[in-house]
Design a protein around this motif. Sequence first.
Motif, short mmCIF file in Angstrom:
data_model
loop_
_atom_site.label_atom_id
_atom_site.label_comp_id
_atom_site.label_asym_id
_atom_site.label_seq_id
_atom_site.Cartn_x
_atom_site.Cartn_y
_atom_site.Cartn_z
N UNK A 156 4.79 -4.99 -108.21
CA UNK A 156 4.06 -4.03 -109.03
C UNK A 156 4.42 -2.60 -108.66
N UNK A 157 4.49 -2.31 -107.36
CA UNK A 157 4.89 -0.98 -106.91
C UNK A 157 6.34 -0.66 -107.32
N UNK A 158 7.21 -1.66 -107.22
CA UNK A 158 8.61 -1.46 -107.61
C UNK A 158 8.75 -1.18 -109.10
N UNK A 159 8.06 -1.98 -109.93
CA UNK A 159 8.14 -1.77 -111.37
C UNK A 159 7.54 -0.43 -111.78
N UNK A 160 6.49 0.01 -111.07
CA UNK A 160 5.90 1.31 -111.39
C UNK A 160 6.87 2.44 -111.08
N UNK A 161 7.62 2.32 -109.99
CA UNK A 161 8.60 3.35 -109.65
C UNK A 161 9.77 3.36 -110.62
N UNK A 162 10.17 2.17 -111.08
CA UNK A 162 11.28 2.08 -112.03
C UNK A 162 10.84 2.54 -113.42
N UNK A 163 9.57 2.37 -113.74
CA UNK A 163 9.06 2.80 -115.03
C UNK A 163 8.95 1.71 -116.07
N UNK A 164 8.94 0.46 -115.66
CA UNK A 164 8.84 -0.65 -116.62
C UNK A 164 7.53 -1.41 -116.46
N UNK A 165 6.63 -0.96 -115.61
CA UNK A 165 5.38 -1.68 -115.41
C UNK A 165 4.54 -1.62 -116.69
N UNK A 166 3.99 -2.78 -117.05
CA UNK A 166 3.18 -2.89 -118.26
C UNK A 166 3.95 -3.28 -119.49
N UNK A 167 5.26 -3.42 -119.39
CA UNK A 167 6.09 -3.77 -120.55
C UNK A 167 6.45 -5.24 -120.52
N UNK A 168 7.06 -5.70 -121.62
CA UNK A 168 7.52 -7.08 -121.70
C UNK A 168 8.65 -7.33 -120.71
N UNK A 169 9.48 -6.32 -120.49
CA UNK A 169 10.61 -6.48 -119.57
C UNK A 169 10.15 -6.79 -118.15
N UNK A 170 9.02 -6.22 -117.73
CA UNK A 170 8.53 -6.49 -116.37
C UNK A 170 8.10 -7.95 -116.22
N UNK A 171 7.47 -8.51 -117.25
CA UNK A 171 7.05 -9.92 -117.19
C UNK A 171 8.27 -10.83 -117.20
#
Length: 304
Positions: A156-171
């Motif tokens: 979750x922390x990694x995806x938030x830094x990359x900017x994809x948290x909350x999107x379909x790509x993160x799942x």
Amino acid sequence: MTTLQSAPATAALSPAPPARRSPGLLKRLAGRSTGGLVRLGLLIIALFWMVPTLGLLVSSLRKPLDIQASGWWSIFTAPASLTLHNYTSLLANPAISRSVANSIMITVPATLLVVIIGALAAYIFAWVEFPGRDVVFLIVVGLLVVPIQVALIPVTDLFAKVGIFGSIASVVLFHVAFGLPFAIFLLRNFFAQIPQELLEAARLDGAGELRLFTRVVLPLGGPAIASLAIFQFLWVWNDMLVALIFANSSAAPLTVALTEQTRQFGTNIDVLSSGAFLSMIIPLVVFFAFQRQFVSGLTAGALK
């Protein structure tokens, strides 16, 4: 005369053949295991196993007042009360229709990526020599025992830094990362059983590694690839934990949308039954479609 008299004497002295024992109870039951009685019993068990699914289907086709008034089995006395109103209302809901599309956009890429990357990595681990191959494969196998709950906060922390948290790509990326260890383990063990002489003959004919992988290994690995695709599709489609954490409201799949419907309307069994059956019928269709590919893959592997 001497010869005629010695024959009966020899026959009298020879031991009598042992009496045949009657087969025991277990052998008699085993002999009847392929009969119609066992098939009838298995059919009855299958029918009882399908009773909850039948009840869910009937409840999804009944009106809300009928569901509250009587049980689903009462439909056999009044079949004319069945209606598709629950499904039309469900699909008319923008949140539900969007969640169905999100489930497809999450499940299909997560399945295809796991199958493609897992097949390539399994071929390398099975037939390509490089330093530390066995050690790396053991590390990949060891990742099978890592629970997904351990990686939720760091990812979750990694995806938030990359900017994809909350999107379909993160799942999708999360499912691909945790689906690859099992895919590599399953396909590598299957690819390793391919006769080495077959691969050597293809190399002598001038086939490179890529052509060897696409023309020889993939057709023979059809059964394992079909099984992996079925498992991965079912896991991703029925998942709720990963989507509940990594997907926002606009990227939520059907499982999360049905959970939100439960929180909003506690007794709307008409919405929940139709949504649950819709969520179940799509994996069943995919399963039966891939089952045909599974059988064809078995036949192709046997002929080759």
